[in-house]
Design an enzyme around this catalytic site. Structure first.
Site, PDB file in Angstrom:
ATOM      1  N   LYS A   1       0.824  -1.223   0.000  1.00 24.75           N
ATOM      2  CA  LYS A   1       0.000   0.000   0.000  1.00 24.75           C
ATOM      3  C   LYS A   1       0.852   1.264   0.000  1.00 24.75           C
ATOM      4  O   LYS A   1       0.477   2.263  -0.589  1.00 24.75           O
ATOM      5  CB  LYS A   1      -0.968  -0.007   1.187  1.00 24.75           C
ATOM      6  CG  LYS A   1      -2.081  -1.036   1.027  1.00 24.75           C
ATOM      7  CD  LYS A   1      -3.349  -0.690   1.792  1.00 24.75           C
ATOM      8  CE  LYS A   1      -4.485  -1.594   1.324  1.00 24.75           C
ATOM      9  NZ  LYS A   1      -5.724  -1.459   2.022  1.00 24.75           N
TER      10      LYS A   1
ATOM     11  N   LYS B   1      -4.765  -9.187  -6.381  1.00 22.47           N
ATOM     12  CA  LYS B   1      -5.972  -9.697  -5.729  1.00 22.47           C
ATOM     13  C   LYS B   1      -7.173  -8.803  -6.022  1.00 22.47           C
ATOM     14  O   LYS B   1      -7.008  -7.604  -6.266  1.00 22.47           O
ATOM     15  CB  LYS B   1      -5.750  -9.868  -4.220  1.00 22.47           C
ATOM     16  CG  LYS B   1      -5.890  -8.640  -3.391  1.00 22.47           C
ATOM     17  CD  LYS B   1      -6.010  -8.978  -1.903  1.00 22.47           C
ATOM     18  CE  LYS B   1      -6.241  -7.677  -1.155  1.00 22.47           C
ATOM     19  NZ  LYS B   1      -7.188  -7.708  -0.099  1.00 22.47           N
TER      20      LYS B   1
ATOM     21  N   LYS C   1     -11.444  -3.864  -3.199  1.00 19.42           N
ATOM     22  CA  LYS C   1     -12.426  -2.774  -3.260  1.00 19.42           C
ATOM     23  C   LYS C   1     -11.801  -1.516  -3.836  1.00 19.42           C
ATOM     24  O   LYS C   1     -12.481  -0.704  -4.431  1.00 19.42           O
ATOM     25  CB  LYS C   1     -12.914  -2.420  -1.849  1.00 19.42           C
ATOM     26  CG  LYS C   1     -13.670  -3.498  -1.133  1.00 19.42           C
ATOM     27  CD  LYS C   1     -14.231  -2.914   0.161  1.00 19.42           C
ATOM     28  CE  LYS C   1     -14.081  -3.882   1.298  1.00 19.42           C
ATOM     29  NZ  LYS C   1     -12.818  -3.715   2.044  1.00 19.42           N
TER      30      LYS C   1
HETATM   31  N1  AQP Z   1      -9.389 -11.025  -3.105  1.00 22.71           N
HETATM   32  C1  AQP Z   1      -9.671 -11.602  -1.938  1.00 22.71           C
HETATM   33  N2  AQP Z   1      -9.786 -12.960  -1.865  1.00 22.71           N
HETATM   34  C2  AQP Z   1     -10.071 -13.563  -0.672  1.00 22.71           C
HETATM   35  N3  AQP Z   1     -10.295 -12.881   0.477  1.00 22.71           N
HETATM   36  C3  AQP Z   1     -10.220 -11.526   0.437  1.00 22.71           C
HETATM   37  N4  AQP Z   1     -10.369 -10.578   1.369  1.00 22.71           N
HETATM   38  C4  AQP Z   1     -10.157  -9.353   0.809  1.00 22.71           C
HETATM   39  N5  AQP Z   1      -9.874  -9.491  -0.491  1.00 22.71           N
HETATM   40  C5  AQP Z   1      -9.898 -10.824  -0.765  1.00 22.71           C
HETATM   41  C6  AQP Z   1     -10.714 -10.835   2.763  1.00 22.71           C
HETATM   42  O1  AQP Z   1     -11.873 -10.065   3.077  1.00 22.71           O
HETATM   43  C7  AQP Z   1     -11.809  -9.695   4.450  1.00 22.71           C
HETATM   44  C8  AQP Z   1     -12.128  -8.237   4.589  1.00 22.71           C
HETATM   45  O2  AQP Z   1     -11.139  -7.481   3.934  1.00 22.71           O
HETATM   46  P1  AQP Z   1     -10.991  -5.946   4.233  1.00 22.71           P
HETATM   47  O3  AQP Z   1     -12.043  -5.210   3.568  1.00 22.71           O
HETATM   48  O4  AQP Z   1     -10.946  -5.678   5.670  1.00 22.71           O
HETATM   49  O5  AQP Z   1      -9.573  -5.566   3.730  1.00 22.71           O
HETATM   50  P2  AQP Z   1      -8.789  -5.864   2.480  1.00 22.71           P
HETATM   51  O6  AQP Z   1      -8.134  -7.195   2.574  1.00 22.71           O
HETATM   52  O7  AQP Z   1      -7.859  -4.724   2.369  1.00 22.71           O
HETATM   53  O8  AQP Z   1      -9.870  -5.910   1.319  1.00 22.71           O
HETATM   54  P3  AQP Z   1      -9.868  -5.136  -0.009  1.00 22.71           P
HETATM   55  O9  AQP Z   1     -11.078  -5.467  -0.760  1.00 22.71           O
HETATM   56  O10 AQP Z   1      -8.579  -5.316  -0.730  1.00 22.71           O
HETATM   57  O11 AQP Z   1     -10.033  -3.643   0.490  1.00 22.71           O
HETATM   58  P4  AQP Z   1      -9.190  -2.383   0.208  1.00 22.71           P
HETATM   59  O12 AQP Z   1      -9.142  -2.277  -1.280  1.00 22.71           O
HETATM   60  O13 AQP Z   1      -9.988  -1.291   0.865  1.00 22.71           O
HETATM   61  O14 AQP Z   1      -7.830  -2.568   0.821  1.00 22.71           O
HETATM   62  C9  AQP Z   1     -10.416 -10.049   4.966  1.00 22.71           C
HETATM   63  O15 AQP Z   1     -10.507 -11.222   5.742  1.00 22.71           O
HETATM   64  C10 AQP Z   1      -9.634 -10.310   3.709  1.00 22.71           C
HETATM   65  O16 AQP Z   1      -8.643 -11.306   3.903  1.00 22.71           O
END
Ligand code: AQP
Length: 339
Positions: free
Chosen positions: A115, A201, A204
């Site tokens: 990040k 991956k 969001k």
């Molecule tokens: N691509 C993924 N595949 C499997 N699991 C995933 N998780 C996130 N992306 C994937 C799991 O979802 C849970 C919540 O995630 P989060 O929103 O707290 O944070 P994150 O991992 O940072 O998710 P994003 O979508 O990538 O959000 P942004 O873009 O805001 O950083 C966690 O258990 C995560 O493992």
């Protein structure tokens, strides 16, 4: 059995969040109830401010995320569902753990490196200390099971290291302050990849909406996104080994397997030899059949502001009560005087 996990209200939850984490929240919620345990799931709004954000959007996204989680099957009568900002003990415990966490440990976190990129100096201190808040989130409730996607495995290992060091430094083996939590990671779909790039991956925060299936997408949008998903020209192999150098094909097969609750081997036994012109419509049909009922429930709930606020208020009151003994024990172990 104490199940604890969180999700950031930083945008619309997607298929990766659902298959990697939310599905297991629901599964473990029911196991916890059956075993006289507890399940606490929170909206990680304190984590969300570690990146640039719009306050009005954060508020709206927090309520939308509650509606989505309930639509996915989280039942507020079985699960304590709340947002961190209403439970100050999360931020308090984070500070108490900051004396135990080491700079070197945080520096090694791959999410921080990804990040921050090349601009580490320009990042918020919150982004750097984010994993310490995550440790506080689960240690506060003596979590035993933490359902997360594969990307959070390293953060959970750090939470264990922090708990272990705190117990060693300020408590005893016979009477530890914190329980060491275990990750609960799905076998299939632990890391769902972007539909536009099989090496990234699904996320969001990806600028391309076509890279992810949002749980709030309608059937046509889902089908369009699957149709446009990046693939290669080869037909599907009949064995998983044949997907080794084909990340986009592997991703679509894994998504199919997770949605159908089967294995990649079985998907290839059924679809091996098919081209993507055949496989993608089958995947889209399956996806719509699994996700449409969730979307329909979400649409019913999303504007019921009163109900959503009430769920969060009730959950926060329960969480505050639940976290108090551990927070008190941590203050005491550190020799901090309180009233
Ligand atoms: N691509 C993924 N595949 C499997 N699991 C995933 N998780 C996130 N992306 C994937 C799991 O979802 C849970 C919540 O995630 P989060 O929103 O707290 O944070 P994150 O991992 O940072 O998710 P994003 O979508 O990538 O959000 P942004 O873009 O805001 O950083 C966690 O258990 C995560 O493992």
């Amino acid at each position: 059995m104490i199940v604890v996990s969180g999700i950031q209200p930083t945008g619309k939850p997607h298929l990766g969040n659902y298959l990697g984490a939310i599905k297991n929240y629901v599964k473990l919620q029911d196991e916890a109830v059956a075993n006289n345990g507890k399940c606490l799931i929170f909206l990680a709004d304190l984590h969300a401010i570690s990146m640039p954000h719009n306050p009005a959007e954060l508020h709206a996204a927090t309520l939308e995320m509650v509606a989505t989680l309930v639509a996915c099957g989280l039942d507020p009568s079985k699960t304590v569902l709340f947002n961190q900002a209403q439970v100050p003990a999360h931020a308090e415990l984070q500070w108490l753990l900051m004396g135990t966490a080491r700079m070197g440990w945080l520096n090694r976190m791959t999410q921080w490196k990804d990040k921050a990129g090349k601009n580490r100096e320009g990042q918020s201190a919150a982004l750097f200390s984010y994993p310490v808040l995550q440790a506080a989130d689960v240690l506060l409730y003596q979590a035993t099971h933490v359902p997360v996607g594969d990307d959070q495995k390293q953060h959970l290992e750090l939470a264990r290291d922090i708990a272990q060091k705190f117990n060693n430094d300020f408590a005893s083996e016979e009477d530890p302050v914190f329980t060491l939590p275990d990750p609960f990671i799905p076998e299939t779909a632990a890391r769902i990849m972007s539909l536009r790039d099989g090496s990234k991956k699904m996320s969001k925060s990806d600028p391309s909406d076509m890279s992810r299936i949002s749980l709030t997408d309608d059937a046509d949008t889902m089908a369009q996104k699957v149709k446009k998903a990046k693939t290669d020209p080869e037909p599907l192999p009949s064995e998983v080994a044949g997907l080794a150098e084909r990340p986009e094909a592997l991703n679509l097969v894994s998504i199919y397997a997770a949605l159908a609750e089967t294995t990649a081997e079985q998907v290839l036994a059924d679809h091996g030899g098919a081209g993507f012109g055949q496989f993608k419509p089958a995947l889209a049909e399956l996806m719509v059949s699994v996700l449409s009922p969730i979307r329909d429930r979400f649409v019913e709930l999303k504007d019921d502001r009163e109900q959503l606020d009430a769920i969060l208020a009730r959950g926060a009151a329960q969480a505050r009560e639940q976290g108090t003994p551990t927070l008190d024990a941590a203050y005491k172990a550190l020799g901090l005087v309180r009233g």
